[in-house]
Design an enzyme around this catalytic site. Sequence first.
Site, mmCIF file in Angstrom:
data_model
loop_
_atom_site.group_PDB
_atom_site.id
_atom_site.type_symbol
_atom_site.label_atom_id
_atom_site.label_comp_id
_atom_site.label_asym_id
_atom_site.label_seq_id
_atom_site.Cartn_x
_atom_site.Cartn_y
_atom_site.Cartn_z
ATOM 1 C CB THR A 1 -0.917 0.002 1.233
ATOM 2 O OG1 THR A 1 -1.752 -1.147 1.190
ATOM 3 C CG2 THR A 1 -1.780 1.246 1.273
ATOM 4 N N GLY B 1 2.626 -2.925 8.446
ATOM 5 C CA GLY B 1 2.819 -3.263 9.845
ATOM 6 C C GLY B 1 4.234 -3.709 10.124
ATOM 7 C CD GLU C 1 -4.944 -10.251 1.421
ATOM 8 O OE1 GLU C 1 -5.053 -10.876 0.351
ATOM 9 O OE2 GLU C 1 -3.873 -9.716 1.780
#
Length: 751
Positions: free
Chosen positions: A197, A236, A500
């Site tokens: 992303t 993350g 996701e």
Amino acid sequence: MSLTALDERMRQAEETEGRYSTPTSTVPGHSWMVSVSGQFAAKRTPQERGEGGSQLLARERRGAGRVFSQKEMNFLLWGPFWSRRRLELVAALEREPIFRRDAAHYEHSRVDRFRIALRKGVVYRQIAQRMGLRLTSGGQPYDEWLGLQDLVGEPTPDHLHVMMFVPAIRALGTPEQREEWLPRCEDYSVVGCYAQTEMGHGTNLRGLETTATFLPETQEFQLSTPSLTSIKWWPGNMAKSANHALVMANLVLPDGLTVGGQMFIVPLRSSEGHAPMPGVYVGDIGPKQGYSPNDNGFLALDAVRIPRKNMLSKWVQVSPTGEVHAHPKGQLAYAAMMHVRAYLVLACSGYLGKACTIAIRYSCVRLQGSSLLPSEGVDPSSEIPVLSYPTQQYTLLPLLALSYGMRFTGTYMKQAHDRFAASVAEAGGESANSEMSEVGVDLSLLPELHANLSGLKALFTTLSTDGIETCRKSCGGHGYSISSGLPEMYAHWIPSCTYEGDNTVMMLQCGRFLVKVYGAALSKRGSKLPPTLAYLQEYLKIRAARSTPHATWTAAASVEGVSNVHELLNAFAHRSARLIEVAWKAVQKYTLLNAGCTHDAALSGCSLEVLTAATAHCWTLLMQHYVVGVESSPKGCRHILTKLCSLMGLWRVQEELGDWLEDQYVTTRQTNAMRLAIKTLLQEVREEAVNLCDAWGFTDFELNSVLGRADGNVYPHLLRWAEASSMNSPTTEACARVESLVPAQRSHSKM
């Protein structure tokens, strides 16, 4: 960083700052609080001590005589292996004080919570090693490692390393790449994250701006984020924890041709000192709604070079001269990365099951109002459990029924995915020049599997997060407290609606497949449809032979008739088939009305109809697998499971009745029968509600909830939770006296 080195760093931090001690449940210096607790403890009866919840839950567990075996039900939900193994993993975590979460735990600063999470990551990995778990082996050992990580209860600094980085190398790397990287992932000298992303792009992979340009003279790729919107955003564990990232970037050849996104292993930090590598600008994106211990990061790359071998190359390879060799069945690369969606579809049921367990147990302990009906031997002024009210039953019991249905569906989809992934791995295809063996790989299954996983991911994450919030609100004011476990659960799980794949986009992917299949079914009458869409063929057959203007539901207009699970399945199948037809017709009409319109543009223009059809299809999938799960269950569980299946189905029809009334499929008499059936089922399921929650087998450690305690002893522990808050420390009181909000008295001179 190695496990030993990280452990030593955290040990030194503990000695220096002492930030990892777990506060006790009483506050030193607060004799008044201790005396209040003691006063209640000295009361003679459990009710006077606030411990009546234990007796109330015991009465609920006796219910109507427990009509099913909890052990059999637990095996059905988890499988015999996981029923036992999960409790072993929980016991191992419970023995470590670092994993306790009391009021003071949530009052740490974000930086401290991250540091505590680092320590938790070290300890849980030590547990994994002691228990013989293997992160990089795949299959059952990997699932156990992932299960242990989930049981920690909040994200650890290696969450994406376990969930994305390692599986991607295992699935998309060549044998040589796996041999080079996986041992280093196993010993944590390499800790990875997944960077796809960007600040300006997410689900739309074609819009990603990050580039990886091949330089044949040095046999390297040069990675760059050329604009502000191209900066990687949200990965993350990137901000502080990971030393490598799996970066999705557009491959650019020496002649300037861009050939699409590929994955590249990019070192982020040095092995010595953990400092960012040259050309790497990395940091944390700041506070979020939840996930406080997780270091979600940003990443800018300024002409960072990596060797050619760092591009994952099982399916696509770049030769030394810059030529691209793609595997003839390269679409299987997407199948390799569907494991996260399969995991999410299965995990949703557990989160909803935990929320229902908390809310239903507390609704049996919480007394409010007087008895609804006069009963012999019952004081009419005595209060009754909140769950005795039909409104509370309608709020919670359909969600409990839904959690069971989601479990059956999630288990089936996870197994279907694992079978397909295993067949791909066994068939070969290690080189882009090799031919994929047809043995064991049925490529026709891939579009259906992808569509169903995409749609169910969207539906289930939405249902589970909405369900958690509904459970929180059903607990009244105490539900708003972190002590209930529900606010933290919601904050932890709500990102699943976005990561996701955004849920709307995922559902539209499913819808595109449905419209395509419907068109093919019309053009090739009698052709075999995908197994989960067999109901569409039946719909078309009945529609072609029908002489009446519309179909009608065949269920008898009685409680028994509308509660029949097969009749309910027929109703769900009819709705989804009709709405798929509506979506297909809308796309055809849009194409005719807009000259030169492409099929993709027509699908986008009719996205509302496509989204509605896909959602209905996913509900039909849920109902299909629920019915199969009920009928294949142990005989002793089948009766109560049938009631749960009926309740979920009728609840959904009631909530979305307009879909069935639109084409007059359901009559007024059937609608009235459904309302009566729902009331009847709510009363019957309510008798076994606590037992059905207990059958999930969640421990108090997993629930992390004062309200959902297995012993029902809520109120004394609610006080202890409050006592542990740092707001009750003498230091805070002294601060309040000095910094009082009451303005100081000022003397006023006389005029």
